[in-house]
Motif scaffolding. Structure first.
Motif, PDB file in Angstrom:
ATOM      1  N   LYS A 169       0.825  -1.208   0.000  1.00  0.00           N
ATOM      2  CA  LYS A 169       0.000   0.000   0.000  1.00  0.00           C
ATOM      3  C   LYS A 169       0.863   1.264   0.000  1.00  0.00           C
ATOM      4  N   ILE A 170       1.994   1.221   0.669  1.00  0.00           N
ATOM      5  CA  ILE A 170       2.915   2.359   0.638  1.00  0.00           C
ATOM      6  C   ILE A 170       3.475   2.537  -0.771  1.00  0.00           C
ATOM      7  N   LYS A 171       3.826   1.431  -1.399  1.00  0.00           N
ATOM      8  CA  LYS A 171       4.341   1.483  -2.775  1.00  0.00           C
ATOM      9  C   LYS A 171       3.314   2.061  -3.738  1.00  0.00           C
ATOM     10  N   LEU A 172       2.041   1.713  -3.529  1.00  0.00           N
ATOM     11  CA  LEU A 172       0.966   2.178  -4.396  1.00  0.00           C
ATOM     12  C   LEU A 172       0.438   3.548  -3.980  1.00  0.00           C
ATOM     13  N   ARG A 173       1.032   4.153  -2.969  1.00  0.00           N
ATOM     14  CA  ARG A 173       0.647   5.471  -2.452  1.00  0.00           C
ATOM     15  C   ARG A 173      -0.798   5.492  -1.986  1.00  0.00           C
ATOM     16  N   GLU A 174      -1.206   4.422  -1.300  1.00  0.00           N
ATOM     17  CA  GLU A 174      -2.548   4.335  -0.748  1.00  0.00           C
ATOM     18  C   GLU A 174      -2.565   4.649   0.748  1.00  0.00           C
ATOM     19  N   ILE A 175      -1.467   5.227   1.233  1.00  0.00           N
ATOM     20  CA  ILE A 175      -1.410   5.742   2.598  1.00  0.00           C
ATOM     21  C   ILE A 175      -1.008   7.210   2.500  1.00  0.00           C
ATOM     22  N   ASP A 176      -1.904   8.082   2.902  1.00  0.00           N
ATOM     23  CA  ASP A 176      -1.685   9.528   2.804  1.00  0.00           C
ATOM     24  C   ASP A 176      -0.948  10.008   4.049  1.00  0.00           C
ATOM     25  N   LYS A 177       0.247  10.567   3.871  1.00  0.00           N
ATOM     26  CA  LYS A 177       1.058  11.045   4.995  1.00  0.00           C
ATOM     27  C   LYS A 177       1.168  12.562   4.950  1.00  0.00           C
ATOM     28  N   ARG A 178       0.939  13.202   6.094  1.00  0.00           N
ATOM     29  CA  ARG A 178       1.061  14.649   6.210  1.00  0.00           C
ATOM     30  C   ARG A 178       2.068  14.992   7.306  1.00  0.00           C
ATOM     31  N   TYR A 179       2.830  16.025   7.039  1.00  0.00           N
ATOM     32  CA  TYR A 179       3.849  16.477   7.985  1.00  0.00           C
ATOM     33  C   TYR A 179       3.496  17.873   8.500  1.00  0.00           C
ATOM     34  N   ARG A 180       3.961  18.178   9.699  1.00  0.00           N
ATOM     35  CA  ARG A 180       3.912  19.536  10.231  1.00  0.00           C
ATOM     36  C   ARG A 180       5.353  20.000  10.448  1.00  0.00           C
ATOM     37  N   CYS A 181       5.596  21.280  10.125  1.00  0.00           N
ATOM     38  CA  CYS A 181       6.923  21.814  10.363  1.00  0.00           C
ATOM     39  C   CYS A 181       6.844  23.297  10.689  1.00  0.00           C
ATOM     40  N   LEU A 182       7.878  23.772  11.345  1.00  0.00           N
ATOM     41  CA  LEU A 182       7.998  25.176  11.699  1.00  0.00           C
ATOM     42  C   LEU A 182       9.146  25.751  10.894  1.00  0.00           C
ATOM     43  N   VAL A 183       8.864  26.827  10.143  1.00  0.00           N
ATOM     44  CA  VAL A 183       9.883  27.390   9.251  1.00  0.00           C
ATOM     45  C   VAL A 183      10.125  28.860   9.575  1.00  0.00           C
ATOM     46  N   HIS A 184      11.259  29.349   9.115  1.00  0.00           N
ATOM     47  CA  HIS A 184      11.572  30.766   9.219  1.00  0.00           C
ATOM     48  C   HIS A 184      10.756  31.546   8.186  1.00  0.00           C
ATOM     49  N   GLY A 185      10.218  32.705   8.591  1.00  0.00           N
ATOM     50  CA  GLY A 185       9.484  33.550   7.664  1.00  0.00           C
ATOM     51  C   GLY A 185       8.127  32.998   7.299  1.00  0.00           C
ATOM     52  N   THR A 186       7.554  33.558   6.231  1.00  0.00           N
ATOM     53  CA  THR A 186       6.219  33.150   5.768  1.00  0.00           C
ATOM     54  C   THR A 186       6.264  32.868   4.271  1.00  0.00           C
ATOM     55  N   PRO A 187       6.158  31.608   3.864  1.00  0.00           N
ATOM     56  CA  PRO A 187       6.170  31.281   2.430  1.00  0.00           C
ATOM     57  C   PRO A 187       5.009  31.950   1.699  1.00  0.00           C
ATOM     58  N   LYS A 188       5.273  32.420   0.489  1.00  0.00           N
ATOM     59  CA  LYS A 188       4.241  32.998  -0.360  1.00  0.00           C
ATOM     60  C   LYS A 188       4.328  32.359  -1.748  1.00  0.00           C
ATOM     61  N   PRO A 189       3.172  31.941  -2.268  1.00  0.00           N
ATOM     62  CA  PRO A 189       1.833  32.085  -1.683  1.00  0.00           C
ATOM     63  C   PRO A 189       1.647  31.212  -0.443  1.00  0.00           C
ATOM     64  N   ALA A 190       0.515  31.374   0.221  1.00  0.00           N
ATOM     65  CA  ALA A 190       0.265  30.654   1.462  1.00  0.00           C
ATOM     66  C   ALA A 190       0.037  29.159   1.238  1.00  0.00           C
ATOM     67  N   GLU A 191      -0.183  28.790  -0.002  1.00  0.00           N
ATOM     68  CA  GLU A 191      -0.384  27.379  -0.361  1.00  0.00           C
ATOM     69  C   GLU A 191       0.230  27.158  -1.726  1.00  0.00           C
ATOM     70  N   GLY A 192       1.023  26.094  -1.866  1.00  0.00           N
ATOM     71  CA  GLY A 192       1.674  25.917  -3.148  1.00  0.00           C
ATOM     72  C   GLY A 192       2.225  24.527  -3.380  1.00  0.00           C
ATOM     73  N   ARG A 193       2.753  24.356  -4.594  1.00  0.00           N
ATOM     74  CA  ARG A 193       3.351  23.086  -5.031  1.00  0.00           C
ATOM     75  C   ARG A 193       4.743  23.420  -5.584  1.00  0.00           C
ATOM     76  N   ILE A 194       5.758  22.732  -5.081  1.00  0.00           N
ATOM     77  CA  ILE A 194       7.144  23.014  -5.451  1.00  0.00           C
ATOM     78  C   ILE A 194       7.723  21.793  -6.160  1.00  0.00           C
ATOM     79  N   GLU A 195       8.227  21.991  -7.353  1.00  0.00           N
ATOM     80  CA  GLU A 195       8.866  20.894  -8.089  1.00  0.00           C
ATOM     81  C   GLU A 195      10.340  21.223  -8.271  1.00  0.00           C
ATOM     82  N   LEU A 196      11.200  20.364  -7.740  1.00  0.00           N
ATOM     83  CA  LEU A 196      12.643  20.541  -7.830  1.00  0.00           C
ATOM     84  C   LEU A 196      13.276  19.219  -8.265  1.00  0.00           C
ATOM     85  N   PHE A 197      14.596  19.219  -8.371  1.00  0.00           N
ATOM     86  CA  PHE A 197      15.332  18.014  -8.743  1.00  0.00           C
ATOM     87  C   PHE A 197      16.486  17.838  -7.769  1.00  0.00           C
TER      88      PHE A 197
END
Length: 318
Positions: A169-197
């Motif tokens: 199920k983990i391999k098939l991504r049938e378990i949804d995992k969410r993280y909480r974190c504390l960061v410096h500053g305030t990311p903008k926009p307030a909600e987003g998707r980041i694609e990097l390599f």
């Protein structure tokens, strides 16, 4: 049943303390239970744990042979007196544990005993639910892992069937995992998707991040949402579309909002006193599709670590 005759060097000891010295692989809670059940007899009779032994006393121990073995580096951890676990959920197939930061998940060259897995195995051993002496082909195993200095939810399979299903199920991504974190500053926009390599730097135990495809590189995609902010620090919920090494830590540092306490991808200091990066594997939701026996009953359920570990750090700070 095994018999022992008390000599002068053991005389005067309490029964429970003599038992702990003689059978170091016998967990203390189980030893106390055996004494109460009169499976430890003194001169043919049941006895209290605090009775003082005398020269010539005959002890009869109705205890499984496995506990008479001598400890080795491979099995000594099983008799940890009190495994330190924050168990959030348990049934016959799985354990969900809230791992504390600073604890490594698997034994390695630097630590063999004080790990999440060995604490779990010692816990199940002392409960008499598992023993390496009973099983030839299976041992309780972790289904997911998080960094030593990250806290939060880890799944442990107590049975081979549960391990097989969870891994699939983990391999098939049938378990949804969410993280909480504390960061410096305030990311903008307030909600987003980041694609990097990224490329791994195994010799440095870190990754290198790029904004464009690179040879032998891998895509890493991260979604985030700002839950609260005081301008100086922000609380984020993060969802990993890919699951790369150090993905959240490296990604947030790359966009200029490193995790508080981050020491590998940022040199920013903080006044919050964090010894480790402020990152928690916050929740798990089981979204099974297709066959999931014997874990069907978990489908649709969500588990969290409980109280938000970082929200209080935003109060009264500007």
């Amino acid at each position: 049943m095994k018999e022992f005759t008390i000599g002068k060097n053991d005389a005067g000891q309490r029964l429970d303390r003599w038992l702990a010295k003689t059978l170091p692989l016998l967990p203390a809670p189980l030893a106390q239970k055996y004494i109460r059940l009169k499976r430890v007899k003194v001169n043919g009779k049941g006895s209290k744990r605090d009775v003082r032994l005398a020269v010539g006393d005959l002890l009869q121990l109705y205890i499984n042979d496995e506990f008479f073995d001598r400890p080795t580096p491979e099995n000594a951890f099983l008799s940890l007196y009190q495994p330190k676990l924050n168990i959030l959920y348990e049934d016959e197939h799985i354990l969900l544990v809230d791992k504390r930061p600073g604890l490594v998940v698997h034994p390695d060259e630097s630590e063999r005993v004080n790990t999440l897995l060995t604490h779990i195995q010692a816990y199940l051993y002392q409960k008499k639910e598992w023993s390496p002496y009973w099983e030839n082909s299976f041992a309780p195993a972790l289904c997911n892992r998080i960094d030593r200095n990250t806290s939060g939810l880890v799944i442990c399979a107590k049975t081979a069937a549960a391990l097989r299903v969870m891994n699939e199920k983990i391999k098939l991504r049938e378990i949804d995992k969410r993280y909480r974190c504390l960061v410096h500053g305030t990311p903008k926009p307030a909600e987003g998707r980041i694609e990097l390599f990224m490329q791994k730097r195994a010799d440095e135990n870190r990754i290198e991040v790029f904004h464009h495809p690179v040879p032998n590189g891998r895509t890493m995609i991260t979604e985030y949402k700002v839950l609260n902010s005081n301008g100086r620090y922000s609380l984020l919920e993060v969802h990993l579309i890919t699951g790369r090494t150090h993905q959240i830590r490296a990604t947030m540092a790359e966009i200029g909002h490193p995790l508080v306490g981050e020491g590998k991808y940022s040199s920013l200091k903080n006044d919050l006193g964090f010894r480790f990066q402020a990152l928690c594997a916050w929740s798990l939701t089981f979204r099974f599709e297709g066959e999931s026996a014997p874990l069907d009953y978990l489908n649709g359920r969500t588990f969290t670590v409980g109280e938000d570990p970082f929200a209080r750090y935003l109060q009264g700070r500007k």
